[in-house]
Design an enzyme around this catalytic site. Structure first.
Site: not given
Ligand code: ZN
Length: 503
Positions: A298, A272, A268-269
Site C-alpha cells: 500500500e 502496486h 494507485h493500481e
Molecule cells: Zn491498494
C-alpha cells in the site's frame, strides 16, 4: 545449492503452478467471466484450493523442513540467502496452521463463504443483527486460533497483527494512531471549516468514458507500467494481481460523472503493479515472489497515487494533455484549481472513498474496535453504536445507517482481523519514503520532466526487487537508516493541508 533444499523443489513448483491457476480464475471472475458461471466454477476452484493446500501441508514437506532445520543447526546444510528466505517463509506458513486443530480449521473455512453471503445481504438490507451471529462465530474462531498460535504470552491480537505486518504490534500502532488523533483530528476540523472555499464541482461534469479509458491507459504507461508484462482491464473494485513479474494485471473503473475516480484508481493500481514487475527474476516464481506485506504494498500504491500523483509537479507536464481530451469540460479549470480540487478533503462515511487526510481516521475506528473485541471489552451487539460514536468523535459525522457504517467492509466477514492497520501503515510509509527520496533524487525535477525511470529504478533497487526476502522494517532500515517512523506522515499531512487550505 543445499541438497535437502532441492527435495522441496517439486512441492514448491507444484504449489506455485496451482496457485497461478487460482489467480487466473479469480482474475477471470472479476473481469470477463459470465455472471452465471460462478456456481459451477466454484467447484473447480474448491478442488484446486484443496490441492494447493495439500501440496504444501503434508508429512513429506514437514519431514524435509525438520531435516533442513537439523542440518542448519549441525552445520551440515548451507543455504544461500534465497533458499534461507524460502525455508523460513515455508516454516512460518506451516507453523501457522500446525497449531490449529484440522477439524476447527475446516469448520472455519466453510463458515467464511456463508458469512460473506450473510454479510452482503445484511449490508443490502441495512440490518446488522442479520450478520451479528455469523460475526460472533468468526470472532470466536479467530480468538481461539490466535490463542493456539500465541507464543510466550503474546497477546492474541498481536498474533493477528503480525500476520499482516511483522513487528507492528499494538504498542507500535497505539503510538502511531495516538499521534494521528492528537494532530490530525484538530487539523481536519480547521480544514472542514474552510471547505466551501475549494470548488470541485467540475469533477462531476460529463466525461466521456472512452476518452477516460484512453487517458488511463496512457497515464499508467507514463508512470511506468510495462504493458509488455502487464494488462489493464476493468472491474467494479479496482485491484492488482500477478502470476509472476512478467504477467502483472491491474483493473480500474470508469464513471461518466467522476473524472478523478478512474485517474487515481489507475495510478494507485499502477503503483502496486510497478512493485510486482520489479521483483527480481530469481524470486518471482517462488513463495517470496510478491510484495513483502500489505502495508509495504500500500505504501507503493499510495506513493504514486497521492504523494506524487496529487502534486503540482506531477501535473505540470501533463495537465494540458488531460485538458485537450476534455476541452469543454475543463475549459474554466486551470492547473491551480485542478490541484486544489484533487486535494480537497472532507469527512465521509465510506473508507474506500476517503481522501488522504481522513483515510487513517477510518482505520483508527476499525483498529480500536478490533482491540476491544480481542480484549473482551465489547459485546458484538454493541458494536454499531461504538462505531457511530467513534465516527462522530474523529470525523465529526455520524453514519445515518449501518450499511454506510459498520457493515461497509467485507474484511470481518472473511475473518480478517488485524488487516486494516496495514492500510494506515502504508500511507505513513509513503510519506517516510518521500522524505528520504527527496534527499537521494531531485524528485521535483524528475516529475516536471516526466522522468519516472529514475524514481522507479530507485524504488526497485531498494524495495521492489527483494519481494518477501526482507520485511518492512528491514527494507526501511537498509534504505533510510531508520525503522518505521510515523512523524514524517504527520508532518507531511500538516504541511500539505495547511498550504492547500491556507490555514
Ligand atoms: Zn491498494
Amino acid at each position: 545449492m543445499s541438497e535437502k533444499f532441492n527435495e522441496l523443489k517439486p512441492f514448491l513448483e507444484k504449489s506455485k503452478a496451482i496457485n497461478a491457476s487460482l489467480v487466473l480464475f479469480s482474475w477471470d471472475n472479476e473481469t470477463l467471466a459470465p455472471v452465471d458461471a460462478m456456481e459451477n466454477t466454484a467447484m473447480i476452484i474448491e478442488v484446486l484450493s484443496n490441492e494447493y493446500f495439500n501440496t504444501i501441508m503434508n508429512e513429506n514437506v514437514k519431514r524435509i523442513l525438520h531435516e533442513i532445520e537439523d542440518g542448519i543447526s549441525n552445520s551440515s546444510e548451507e543455504l544461500n540467502n534465497i533458499e534461507m528466505g524460502i525455508y523460513k517463509e515455508l516454516k512460518k506458513n506451516f507453523e501457522k496452521l500446525e497449531n490449529i486443530p484440522a477439524s476447527e480449521y475446516s469448520a472455519f473455512s466453510s463458515l467464511i463463504p456463508r458469512a460473506n453471503k450473510v454479510w452482503a445481504k445484511a449490508r443490502e438490507n441495512n440490518n446488522f443483527t442479520d450478520f451479528s451471529d455469523s460475526l460472533k462465530k468468526i470472532v470466536e474462531y479467530s480468538k481461539k486460533f490466535a490463542k493456539y498460535r500465541s507464543k510466550d504470552g503474546q497477546h492474541p491480537y498481536n498474533v493477528l497483527l503480525e500476520d499482516f505486518e511483522e513487528g507492528f504490534t499494538m504498542d507500535v500502532l497505539d503510538d502511531f494512531f495516538g499521534k494521528i488523533k492528537k494532530e490530525i483530528v484538530p487539523l481536519l476540523q480547521r480544514v472542514t471549516e474552510k471547505n466551501n472555499e475549494i470548488d470541485k464541482n467540475y469533477n462531476n461534469r460529463n466525461f466521456d468514458v472512452n476518452k477516460q479509458k484512453e487517458f488511463s491507459r496512457w497515464i499508467s504507461e507514463y508512470v511506468g507500467f510495462d504493458f509488455n508484462r502487464g494488462v489493464l482491464s476493468e472491474s467494479a473494485h479496482p485491484f492488482t494481481t500477478n502470476l509472476h513479474n512478467h504477467d502483472v494485471r491491474i483493473t480500474t473503473h470508469f464513471f461518466e460523472n467522476n473524472l478523478e475516480s478512474a485517474i487515481f484508481s489507475t495510478i494507485h493500481e499502477t503503483g502496486h503493479a510497478i512493485y510486482e514487475q520489479g521483483i527480481m527474476d530469481e524470486l518471482t516464481q517462488t513463495i517470496l515472489g510478491e510484495g513483502t506485506s500489505s502495508g509495504m504494498h500500500e505504501s507503493q500504491s499510495r506513493f504514486y497515487e497521492n504523494v506524487i500523483g496529487r502534486s503540482k509537479e506531477f501535473w505540470i507536464p501533463i495537465y494540458e494533455k488531460l485538458r485537450e481530451k476534455f476541452n469543454e469540460e475543463l475549459k474554466d479549470i486551470d492547473l491551480d484549481k485542478f490541484i486544489k480540487g484533487i486535494n480537497k478533503a472532507h469527512p465521509g462515511f465510506i473508507r474506500t472513498e476517503a481522501d488522504e487526510l481522513t483515510y487513517c481516521l477510518h482505520i483508527i475506528v476499525r483498529y480500536e474496535i478490533e482491540k476491544m473485541i480481542f480484549n473482551e471489552e465489547a459485546d458484538i451487539l454493541e458494536l454499531p453504536k461504538i462505531w457511530n460514536d467513534k465516527y462522530e468523535e474523529y470525523l465529526g459525522i455520524r453514519p445515518e445507517n449501518n450499511s454506510v457504517g459498520i457493515l461497509q467492509d467485507i474484511h470481518w466477514s472473511c475473518g480478517e482481523f488485524g488487516y486494516f492497520p496495514s492500510y494506515a501503515v502504508g500511507n505513513a510509509i509513503a510519506a517516510q519514503l518521500l522524505n528520504h527520496i527527496k534527499k537521494e533524487l531531485p524528485l521535483e525535477e524528475c516529475l516536471i520532466s516526466g522522468d519516472f525511470k529514475r524514481i522507479n529504478d530507485y524504488l526497485k533497487e531498494h524495495i521492489h526487487q527483494y519481494g518477501k526476502l526482507k520485511n518492512t522494517n528491514q527494507i526501511l532500515i537498509d534504505m533510510t537508516g531508520e525503522e518505521f517512523n510515523p512523524d514524517y506522515y504527520i508532518n507531511y499531512l500538516k504541511e500539505k493541508y495547511e498550504k492547500i487550505y491556507e490555514l
